[in-house]
Write an enzyme that holds these catalytic residues in place. Structure first.
Site, mmCIF file in Angstrom:
data_model
loop_
_atom_site.group_PDB
_atom_site.id
_atom_site.type_symbol
_atom_site.label_atom_id
_atom_site.label_comp_id
_atom_site.label_asym_id
_atom_site.label_seq_id
_atom_site.Cartn_x
_atom_site.Cartn_y
_atom_site.Cartn_z
ATOM 1 N N ASP A 118 0.836 -1.197 0.000
ATOM 2 C CA ASP A 118 0.000 0.000 0.000
ATOM 3 C C ASP A 118 0.875 1.253 0.000
ATOM 4 O OD1 ASP A 118 -2.263 -1.582 0.110
ATOM 5 O OD2 ASP A 118 -2.376 -1.516 2.298
ATOM 6 N N LYS A 119 0.286 2.357 -0.416
ATOM 7 C CA LYS A 119 1.014 3.626 -0.509
ATOM 8 C C LYS A 119 1.757 3.968 0.782
ATOM 9 C CE LYS A 119 0.331 8.572 -1.352
ATOM 10 N NZ LYS A 119 -0.636 9.644 -1.695
#
Length: 240
Positions: free
Chosen positions: A67-68
Site C-alpha cells: 500500500d502507498k
C-alpha cells in the site's frame, strides 16, 4: 526521489520502498493518470527503461504490491520469465513474508492465527472486509490467513510481527481490525475512537522480511530495518 535497492541481479530487483509513494497506478485510466508521476514503477523505469518490456502496463515487473503508506521490501522482476517464475511462488504460498506493525490496544494472546474469508466491503468499495469462515452473505470471498506474535507491549498499543500465508489486498489491515486491534495511524481501517501515537503521520506497517527462491535456484532472504519515522514512535512510546 531515490529508491534504495537492497539487491539486484539479472532477474530481480529488490527495493526498500519508502512510505507515501504508490507502487503502480490502479483503477480507471483517468484515475491512474493522476498519480503516474509519483509511482515506484515510474521511478524505476527512468533508471531501467528495459522494465517496460516486462509484464504488462501499468505494473510491468512488479511481483507483489505494498500500500502507498506501507514501507519495506518490494520485489520487481527484470524479465517476463522471472516475473512468471516468482509470481508462481506467491500464488503457491511458497514465499515467506513478515511485517512489523503497531496495533491499537493490548492483545490477549502472545501469538495467534487470524483465519477468515475476505472480500470487498459492501459499505466502502475502497476497503476489504473479513468474515468468519462460515459466512455465506456475500459471493467472491477468498480465504485469508495471518499469523502474528507479540514483540513488545506498551500502555495503549502492541508491537507485533505478522506473517501472511495468503496475499489478499489490505489483508493485514483488515485482519487486525477484524480482531478489534486496528493498525495505529490507519485512517481507513481504524475506529473513530482509536488513539494515535504522537508524531505518527501514516499507518504503522512495514514489510521487514522476505524469503524466496530466485530464478537461478538460490534461496535468498531479504531484510529491511524499521524506518526512522516508525522507530521514533516506538522510542517515544517506550519513554512513556
Amino acid at each position: 526521489m531515490d529508491l534504495k535497492i537492497i539487491y539486484q541481479d539479472n532477474d530481480v530487483l529488490v527495493i526498500d520502498k519508502p512510505a507515501g509513494i504508490v507502487v503502480f497506478p490502479e483503477g480507471l485510466p483517468a484515475q491512474a493518470g493522476k498519480i503516474t508521476e509519483n509511482t515506484v514503477i515510474d521511478l524505476l523505469i527512468e533508471k531501467l527503461p528495459e522494465l517496460k518490456n516486462v509484464g504488462e502496463a501499468p505494473r510491468y515487473g512488479v511481483i507483489h504490491r505494498l500500500d502507498k503508506d506501507t514501507s519495506g521490501i518490494l520485489l520487481v522482476a527484470k524479465s517476463t520469465e522471472a516475473l512468471i517464475f516468482l509470481q508462481k511462488q506467491f500464488k503457491n504460498r511458497e514465499v515467506e513474508k513478515k511485517y512489523i506493525t503497531l496495533v491499537v490496544g493490548a492483545l490477549q494472546d502472545e501469538k495467534g492465527v487470524i483465519h477468515t474469508l475476505i472480500g470487498r466491503a459492501k459499505s466502502d468499495q475502497r476497503k476489504q472486509a473479513a468474515h468468519s469462515l462460515g459466512y455465506t452473505g456475500k459471493k467472491d470471498l477468498r480465504e485469508a490467513i495471518t499469523e502474528y506474535k507479540v514483540l513488545e507491549r506498551f500502555d495503549d498499543y502492541t508491537l507485533m510481527e505478522i506473517q501472511i500465508k495468503t496475499g489478499r489486498k489490505h489483508q493485514i489491515r483488515a485482519h487486525v481490525a477484524y480482531i478489534h486491534h486496528p493498525i495505529a495511524g490507519d485512517k481507513m481501517y481504524g475506529f473513530k475512537d482509536s488513539p494515535l501515537p504522537e508524531g505518527l503521520s501514516r499507518q504503522f506497517l512495514h514489510a521487514s522480511y522476505l524469503k524466496i527462491t530466485l530464478p537461478h535456484g538460490e534461496i535468498k532472504e531479504f531484510n529491511s530495518e524499521l524506518p526512522q519515522d516508525l522507530r521514533n514512535i516506538i522510542n517515544n512510546l517506550g519513554k512513556n
